[in-house]
Design a protein around this motif. Sequence first.
Motif, mmCIF file in Angstrom:
data_model
loop_
_atom_site.group_PDB
_atom_site.id
_atom_site.type_symbol
_atom_site.label_atom_id
_atom_site.label_comp_id
_atom_site.label_asym_id
_atom_site.label_seq_id
_atom_site.Cartn_x
_atom_site.Cartn_y
_atom_site.Cartn_z
ATOM 1 N N THR A 1 80.356 76.474 -13.681
ATOM 2 C CA THR A 1 81.760 76.246 -13.341
ATOM 3 C C THR A 1 82.425 75.349 -14.384
ATOM 4 O O THR A 1 83.566 75.587 -14.794
ATOM 5 N N ILE A 2 81.710 74.321 -14.830
ATOM 6 C CA ILE A 2 82.248 73.417 -15.845
ATOM 7 C C ILE A 2 82.497 74.158 -17.155
ATOM 8 O O ILE A 2 83.551 74.002 -17.792
ATOM 9 N N TYR A 3 81.547 74.977 -17.570
ATOM 10 C CA TYR A 3 81.640 75.635 -18.874
ATOM 11 C C TYR A 3 82.484 76.912 -18.854
ATOM 12 O O TYR A 3 83.087 77.269 -19.871
ATOM 13 N N LEU A 4 82.539 77.593 -17.725
ATOM 14 C CA LEU A 4 83.289 78.849 -17.665
ATOM 15 C C LEU A 4 84.621 78.706 -16.937
ATOM 16 O O LEU A 4 85.539 79.480 -17.183
ATOM 17 N N GLY A 5 84.706 77.752 -16.027
ATOM 18 C CA GLY A 5 85.952 77.539 -15.292
ATOM 19 C C GLY A 5 85.988 78.299 -13.981
ATOM 20 O O GLY A 5 85.280 79.299 -13.797
ATOM 21 N N LYS A 6 86.833 77.845 -13.077
ATOM 22 C CA LYS A 6 86.928 78.446 -11.750
ATOM 23 C C LYS A 6 87.658 79.785 -11.744
ATOM 24 O O LYS A 6 87.683 80.476 -10.720
ATOM 25 N N GLU A 7 88.248 80.154 -12.886
ATOM 26 C CA GLU A 7 88.922 81.451 -12.971
ATOM 27 C C GLU A 7 87.977 82.550 -13.457
ATOM 28 O O GLU A 7 88.334 83.728 -13.439
ATOM 29 N N ASN A 8 86.773 82.195 -13.890
ATOM 30 C CA ASN A 8 85.839 83.149 -14.494
ATOM 31 C C ASN A 8 84.922 83.744 -13.426
ATOM 32 O O ASN A 8 84.319 83.016 -12.634
ATOM 33 N N GLU A 9 84.796 85.090 -13.434
ATOM 34 C CA GLU A 9 83.971 85.727 -12.401
ATOM 35 C C GLU A 9 82.481 85.434 -12.566
ATOM 36 O O GLU A 9 81.723 85.411 -11.589
ATOM 37 N N TRP A 10 82.028 85.174 -13.810
ATOM 38 C CA TRP A 10 80.600 84.919 -14.006
ATOM 39 C C TRP A 10 80.210 83.526 -13.539
ATOM 40 O O TRP A 10 79.022 83.240 -13.343
ATOM 41 N N ALA A 11 81.202 82.683 -13.301
ATOM 42 C CA ALA A 11 80.911 81.354 -12.757
ATOM 43 C C ALA A 11 80.403 81.454 -11.318
ATOM 44 O O ALA A 11 79.741 80.542 -10.830
ATOM 45 N N TRP A 12 80.723 82.560 -10.631
ATOM 46 C CA TRP A 12 80.173 82.748 -9.283
ATOM 47 C C TRP A 12 79.108 83.838 -9.221
ATOM 48 O O TRP A 12 78.234 83.813 -8.348
ATOM 49 N N ARG A 13 79.120 84.777 -10.172
ATOM 50 C CA ARG A 13 78.104 85.838 -10.141
ATOM 51 C C ARG A 13 76.744 85.355 -10.670
ATOM 52 O O ARG A 13 75.690 85.762 -10.173
ATOM 53 N N ILE A 14 76.750 84.482 -11.689
ATOM 54 C CA ILE A 14 75.477 84.009 -12.253
ATOM 55 C C ILE A 14 74.632 83.264 -11.220
ATOM 56 O O ILE A 14 73.430 83.555 -11.081
ATOM 57 N N PRO A 15 75.203 82.315 -10.455
ATOM 58 C CA PRO A 15 74.374 81.653 -9.438
ATOM 59 C C PRO A 15 73.816 82.614 -8.394
ATOM 60 O O PRO A 15 72.727 82.401 -7.862
ATOM 61 N N ILE A 16 74.567 83.674 -8.083
ATOM 62 C CA ILE A 16 74.074 84.641 -7.099
ATOM 63 C C ILE A 16 72.858 85.380 -7.643
ATOM 64 O O ILE A 16 71.791 85.420 -7.009
ATOM 65 N N ILE A 17 72.972 85.954 -8.830
ATOM 66 C CA ILE A 17 71.858 86.766 -9.357
ATOM 67 C C ILE A 17 70.665 85.898 -9.746
ATOM 68 O O ILE A 17 69.514 86.358 -9.738
ATOM 69 N N ALA A 18 70.917 84.632 -10.074
ATOM 70 C CA ALA A 18 69.804 83.734 -10.422
ATOM 71 C C ALA A 18 68.860 83.536 -9.249
ATOM 72 O O ALA A 18 67.676 83.219 -9.428
ATOM 73 N N MET A 19 69.353 83.750 -8.051
ATOM 74 C CA MET A 19 68.512 83.621 -6.855
ATOM 75 C C MET A 19 67.358 84.629 -6.863
ATOM 76 O O MET A 19 66.349 84.423 -6.187
ATOM 77 N N GLN A 20 67.512 85.708 -7.625
ATOM 78 C CA GLN A 20 66.465 86.741 -7.681
ATOM 79 C C GLN A 20 65.124 86.192 -8.155
ATOM 80 O O GLN A 20 64.076 86.769 -7.860
ATOM 81 N N ILE A 21 65.159 85.078 -8.871
ATOM 82 C CA ILE A 21 63.900 84.522 -9.374
ATOM 83 C C ILE A 21 62.957 84.188 -8.226
ATOM 84 O O ILE A 21 61.730 84.344 -8.354
ATOM 85 N N TYR A 22 63.494 83.789 -7.077
ATOM 86 C CA TYR A 22 62.649 83.436 -5.930
ATOM 87 C C TYR A 22 61.930 84.654 -5.353
ATOM 88 O O TYR A 22 60.692 84.682 -5.301
ATOM 89 N N PRO A 23 62.626 85.688 -4.869
ATOM 90 C CA PRO A 23 61.895 86.825 -4.301
ATOM 91 C C PRO A 23 61.024 87.560 -5.311
ATOM 92 O O PRO A 23 59.926 88.022 -4.959
ATOM 93 N N ILE A 24 61.469 87.648 -6.563
ATOM 94 C CA ILE A 24 60.670 88.370 -7.559
ATOM 95 C C ILE A 24 59.346 87.652 -7.823
ATOM 96 O O ILE A 24 58.273 88.269 -7.832
#
Length: 516
Positions: free
Chosen positions: A172-195
């Motif tokens: 959020t700091i580096y991409l800003g609250k207007e950037n869609e990857w600021a919310w998509r990256i944390p979501i997909i990063a969760m995949q590390i747990y189940p995988i």
Amino acid sequence: MEFLKNVIRDKKTEIVVFSSTAIALYGYDQGMMSLINTNKNYLKTMGISEDSPVVGVIVSIYYLGCAVGAVLASWLADKRGRKPSIFACLATTSLGNIFMFIAGLGFQKGAIELMFLGRIVMGLGVGGIDAVIPVYSSELNEEGGRGKALAQEFQSNIFGLNMAFALNLIVTIYLGKENEWAWRIPIIAMQIYPILLLSFIARLPETPRWFVFHERHDDAKEALADVYGEGEAQTKLDELVKAHEDESSHSISYSDMLWPSGTSFHPTAVTIMGQVNQALTGYGAVSVYGPQIFELLGFGTREAEYLTQGNYVSYFLLMTLAWLLIDRVGRRILMIGGAFGISICFAILTIFGGLASNSEKLGIPNLAASIPGSVILYIATALFGIGWLAQVWLIPTEIFPSTARAQGSAVSVIIWGLANFAVTLLTPIGFNNLNYWLFLVFAVTNLFAGWWTWAYSPETGGRSFEENQEFFEDAKEHNTWLVSRVREGAYRKMPKGEKNGGDEDGETAPLLGNGS
């Protein structure tokens, strides 16, 4: 390096690491949604405003999925085994996470519907994990410190919370609250747990208790040898078979648990109210809406985010006190003290919230209220972690026999899901309509949680399943649920000279009996 070697060589350590990592999934989701809820691109993609009640619905509907997932996973755990159930839950979690990630990716029509679907599906998986993992880990742990083991696992839950929020804050700091990857990256990063967990689960054994329950003694012996070595396998198998024979008289159905006339309705009520009262502490809301709470205390958006991260780090570190104390002073004292302490903190926060909101009118510096208010919130969070996070998940494993642990865990997760659905749904509405008076609501609900625990929740630590059953039998005989009136109040605290191994049998230390 030495720790990694132990993980590879020692099956018990593998089980602890696996279980702790699985429990971290729930914490990750809470930390993940904290900042996603305020991302402007996310809100635009979903077609909602920041103060829309739909924000809370998206968060809370996940808990309904958890409630259903607990039932399905517990049924599968009993029928097919703990491992197959955990595998199915991890795969379901992964699928739901992918649905959330692709919601609105390159399209907007149907984005919110796909997000809802992803939240529900992921809830099915995480709810199942929360129901089965405590049973799985307890059935493979022979150590005397039952509370310590589970409290340590739930400390990893807070690690997941920290990991998700930290990642969210960085992008959020580096991409800003207007950037869609600021919310998509944390979501997909969760995949590390189940995988990672799915790739690791094949190394772990099925629980010997489940094998014995299904009359598969050879498989049970093989699993015991895998965990404890060939030399101890036969002795432990004999203990399990004897324990199973003793427990066969404790066969419990859902009707026994849920009907007022059922044989296990009283312990089920203790389980249900434990989860209801945990939700009433308000900390499901604090975990998901942390930044908004600090903003209520007068901080700006970025300052509130930093303070939220600091609160989560403090939460994680002070959880160490939970597993140091839970088997020494008991579950009940920590819960009662925690609830009344949190109530006092929220009452004080109401005052500081009011001062921060009206600082200009009152002619006082904003920080004069914001800083001490933040300190009080940090203290309240620590009290919750020490007094309430693990206890309500531990108690069902101590008041139901192993033949009903899966059902007990399922009931616990169902109520947890429904209660947190209500709290996370209503909290944004409370922010918008009550402002800082929401703190006073939580002060009152914590008072109720503390009172109910003091009046009706027995101390289960340091006692065997049979000893805890005596409380419910005596309560029925004397026609009272008040702890103070059963056995002259003996269950208000842990028994003198708590057993730490020795001659206990069956359920004294959950899982495998005791000898080592």
